[in-house]
Design an enzyme around this catalytic site. Sequence first.
Site, PDB file in Angstrom:
ATOM      1  N   GLY A  68       0.998  -1.239   0.028  1.00 49.85           N
ATOM      2  CA  GLY A  68      -0.010  -0.036  -0.011  1.00 49.85           C
ATOM      3  C   GLY A  68       0.881   1.269   0.003  1.00 49.85           C
ATOM      4  N   ALA A  69       0.450   2.195  -1.061  1.00 49.71           N
ATOM      5  CA  ALA A  69       1.230   3.283  -0.922  1.00 49.71           C
ATOM      6  C   ALA A  69       1.043   4.165   0.227  1.00 49.71           C
ATOM      7  CB  ALA A  69       1.023   4.128  -2.390  1.00 49.71           C
ATOM      8  N   THR A  70       1.859   5.406   0.383  1.00 51.72           N
ATOM      9  CA  THR A  70       1.746   6.253   1.570  1.00 51.72           C
ATOM     10  C   THR A  70       0.413   6.838   1.501  1.00 51.72           C
ATOM     11  OG1 THR A  70       4.133   7.037   1.073  1.00 51.72           O
ATOM     12  CG2 THR A  70       2.899   8.262   2.552  1.00 51.72           C
ATOM     13  N   SER A  72      -2.264   5.073   2.188  1.00 51.26           N
ATOM     14  CA  SER A  72      -3.392   4.168   1.812  1.00 51.26           C
ATOM     15  C   SER A  72      -3.980   3.460   2.877  1.00 51.26           C
ATOM     16  CB  SER A  72      -2.606   3.107   0.885  1.00 51.26           C
ATOM     17  OG  SER A  72      -1.771   2.233   1.572  1.00 51.26           O
ATOM     18  N   GLY A  73      -3.569   3.563   4.147  1.00 52.75           N
ATOM     19  CA  GLY A  73      -4.155   3.081   5.228  1.00 52.75           C
ATOM     20  C   GLY A  73      -3.156   1.578   5.728  1.00 52.75           C
ATOM     21  N   LYS A  74      -2.306   1.418   5.014  1.00 56.26           N
ATOM     22  CA  LYS A  74      -1.328   0.082   5.369  1.00 56.26           C
ATOM     23  C   LYS A  74      -1.238  -0.291   6.841  1.00 56.26           C
ATOM     24  CE  LYS A  74       2.662  -0.191   3.986  1.00 56.26           C
ATOM     25  NZ  LYS A  74       3.559  -0.097   5.265  1.00 56.26           N
ATOM     26  N   SER A  75      -0.540   0.741   7.555  1.00 55.01           N
ATOM     27  CA  SER A  75      -0.361   0.550   8.778  1.00 55.01           C
ATOM     28  C   SER A  75      -1.578   0.268   9.588  1.00 55.01           C
ATOM     29  CB  SER A  75       0.421   1.669   9.397  1.00 55.01           C
ATOM     30  OG  SER A  75       1.659   2.105   8.648  1.00 55.01           O
ATOM     31  N   GLU A 182       7.536  -2.773   5.928  1.00 55.67           N
ATOM     32  CA  GLU A 182       8.610  -2.360   5.366  1.00 55.67           C
ATOM     33  C   GLU A 182       9.841  -3.285   4.932  1.00 55.67           C
ATOM     34  OE1 GLU A 182       8.243   0.058   3.247  1.00 55.67           O
ATOM     35  OE2 GLU A 182       6.352   0.793   4.441  1.00 55.67           O
TER      36      GLU A 182
END
Length: 287
Positions: A68-70, A72-75, A182
């Site tokens: 997921g890009a910066t 995008s809500g991945k974290s 990451e």
Amino acid sequence: RGGGNGLPELLGLAPGSAGIAALRHRRARVEADRLRVPIGTDERGLPVVLDLKESAHGGSGPHGLCIGATGSGKSELLRTLVLGLAATHSSAELNLVLVDFKGGATFLGLAGLPHVSAVITNLVDELTLVDRMADALAGEINRRQEVLRAAGNLTGVAELAAARRAGARVPQLPALVMVVDEFTELLAQRPELVDLFVTIGRLGRSLGLHLLLASQRLDEGRLRGLESHLSYRIALRTFSAGESRAVLGVPDAHHLPPAPGSAFLATGTGELVRFRAACVSVPAAAP
């Protein structure tokens, strides 16, 4: 609160630890619920569940990839997954190793969970923990193999659990879920760790090890030998159509709206499920 639902609502939890205890007790009696956790809601508002069990036991695991890009809500999605697993499993059933190579924000505040064996970041004073983690995981792989051998040359943790249910006096091996945020940055600094990840990928099914690799970008060159082991894929909005295609086989994730939490889940069945991830970092509304 993806799709209007927070994680507690998706789990059917009332506020308070008594609700969590009741949920764990209920799920402990149903094998199908083991390692299953809702991560959001689909376009109809129904829960989307990620099942980390292997396909032979009805799941989509044991290993997966999340891109997921910066922004995008991945974290937030990774926090939802970790807290969902912790809420539905005791520390005797599930252990967690959390690795964040972008400063430690993803898993901030989760180190105190009894399930968490380690939280490792790329902060200078923690870099030595990366090497210790590799040694510890290699040792854990050997330990689990020894437990299975001593229990009667059992083929895996499923056979061990069946023996325990039948009354055999054998140790319990909790599922060990390793979430690496990451991972491309981690492998850039410690490229030798790819061999450990491949070993986990290869032995995970029999030893109860689960690996989720997450990153803002997909560097396929860093996945040497790992691709075939990553059976489920999650793509939030990606930087490019090519990255989406590499993760899902289609460019659709590049065209997701900019709202954090919009994502696709591919579980190896050929079907893509679009969903909105649940949020756990926003305080619950007052009753």
